[in-house]
Design a protein around this motif. Sequence first.
Motif, mmCIF file in Angstrom:
data_model
loop_
_atom_site.group_PDB
_atom_site.id
_atom_site.type_symbol
_atom_site.label_atom_id
_atom_site.label_comp_id
_atom_site.label_asym_id
_atom_site.label_seq_id
_atom_site.Cartn_x
_atom_site.Cartn_y
_atom_site.Cartn_z
ATOM 1 N N ASP A 186 0.844 -1.016 -0.078
ATOM 2 C CA ASP A 186 0.107 -0.083 0.205
ATOM 3 C C ASP A 186 0.845 1.081 0.086
ATOM 4 O OD1 ASP A 186 0.824 0.145 2.552
ATOM 5 O OD2 ASP A 186 -0.730 -0.848 3.499
ATOM 6 N N ASN A 187 0.246 2.396 0.220
ATOM 7 C CA ASN A 187 0.989 3.711 -0.076
ATOM 8 C C ASN A 187 2.155 4.009 1.155
ATOM 9 O OD1 ASN A 187 -0.864 4.328 2.194
ATOM 10 N ND2 ASN A 187 -1.741 6.112 0.818
ATOM 11 N N ASP B 73 4.512 -1.054 -12.904
ATOM 12 C CA ASP B 73 3.106 -0.638 -13.247
ATOM 13 C C ASP B 73 2.165 -0.929 -12.166
ATOM 14 O OD1 ASP B 73 4.318 0.685 -15.341
ATOM 15 O OD2 ASP B 73 3.582 -0.835 -16.754
ATOM 16 N N ARG B 74 1.930 -1.975 -11.824
ATOM 17 C CA ARG B 74 1.178 -2.470 -10.606
ATOM 18 C C ARG B 74 1.523 -1.860 -9.279
ATOM 19 N NH1 ARG B 74 -1.659 -7.349 -11.678
ATOM 20 N NH2 ARG B 74 -2.785 -7.054 -9.913
ATOM 21 N N ARG C 35 3.078 1.019 -8.809
ATOM 22 C CA ARG C 35 2.527 2.329 -8.986
ATOM 23 C C ARG C 35 1.096 2.434 -8.828
ATOM 24 N NH1 ARG C 35 6.267 2.121 -13.399
ATOM 25 N NH2 ARG C 35 8.486 2.956 -12.637
ATOM 26 N N ASP C 36 0.279 1.638 -9.464
ATOM 27 C CA ASP C 36 -1.179 1.634 -9.314
ATOM 28 C C ASP C 36 -1.572 1.557 -8.022
ATOM 29 O OD1 ASP C 36 -1.337 1.938 -11.969
ATOM 30 O OD2 ASP C 36 -1.801 -0.176 -12.648
ATOM 31 N N ARG C 37 -0.845 0.912 -6.965
ATOM 32 C CA ARG C 37 -1.228 0.767 -5.686
ATOM 33 C C ARG C 37 -0.830 1.717 -4.643
ATOM 34 N NH1 ARG C 37 -3.937 -3.430 -4.424
ATOM 35 N NH2 ARG C 37 -3.381 -3.123 -2.123
ATOM 36 N N GLY C 38 -0.143 2.666 -5.448
ATOM 37 C CA GLY C 38 0.521 4.050 -4.498
ATOM 38 C C GLY C 38 1.633 3.554 -3.703
#
Length: 341
Positions: free
Chosen positions: A245-246, A268-269, A271-274
């Motif tokens: 997570d972030n 990419d995945r 980054r999508d999850r922050g």
Amino acid sequence: MAAEMAEQPAVLRRILTEGAGPIRAVARRIAARNPRFVLLTGRGTSDNAALYAKYLLEILLGKPCGLTSMSTTTAYGARPDLSDCLVIAVSQSGGSPDLVASTTAARDAGAITLAVTNNPDSPLVAASEFTIDVLAGPERALPATKTYTAELLALYLLVDALRGGDGPTTAARLPELAERILDRRDEVRALAGRYRFAERMVITSRGYGYPTAREAALKLMETSYIPALAYSGADLLHGPLAMVDNVSPVIAIVPDGRGGRALRPVLDRLRDRGADLVVVGPAAEAEAASAGFALPTGEVPEELQPVLEILPLQRLAYEVTLARGQDPDAPRALAKVTETR
């Protein structure tokens, strides 16, 4: 630990100038026996070096290759038929009883046995038919650093010699590149501030970079005590991605080559999850992340890049440990030789 990290360029030069000839001679004798498959044995840091050798052997030689489970012989007494098998035992000290016992059992079972070690007078060497000395010199720090990169280069030269290559020429720039990376201490110290209060970390890569991820996780755990989980990028997508997570720091080791290209969908995945993503790899990848450490890895073939990739991560473990008020030279509950049986 700091002093031994700094010795690594000199150790790499020593292997290329003094060790390459003996390694080539061992390779010639092994090649004459034409082993049909290879088993690798190691613990801890040396196990990560053995995993690197597995990638080399499978990719460059096309040899079926596996990592052994020593307890099958030491605890269960299994005696497999190892005729025409090359068994490579990798160990900094050459003194762990289970490595010695499993190597002895392998030799008794018909295997060609090779010890790759920093101690030519060790029990492991006595148990093995062939020996490669990684020439790292005395290692006094508990966290292994220079012996790891020495093992990597020695194993590369072995595999390259088995395929008839000119490994010393291909690897000639490693000492210079290692010096350049190790001189960038301030960059690593700045990165270390991100992890001072981390409760866990995830480290990922693919291909030749995966052993680096495992070794970096080990270094962080044994010095700073941060739970650090190492995953192949492919395995990370099969479930463990859910814990990212972030607030979960992620370090991605991005090889400059096929392994890096295979890792990009994973980045990419993430980054999508922050994810708080730090990239160790080519400049373009490092600049696209939350933070990064750009490596000159494009100046050597992908199979040699792990020798350079681990250097800033060794330093990161050292700096994070200092930032957390701990002593990297006195990790709790560790001894230089771990006597597993």
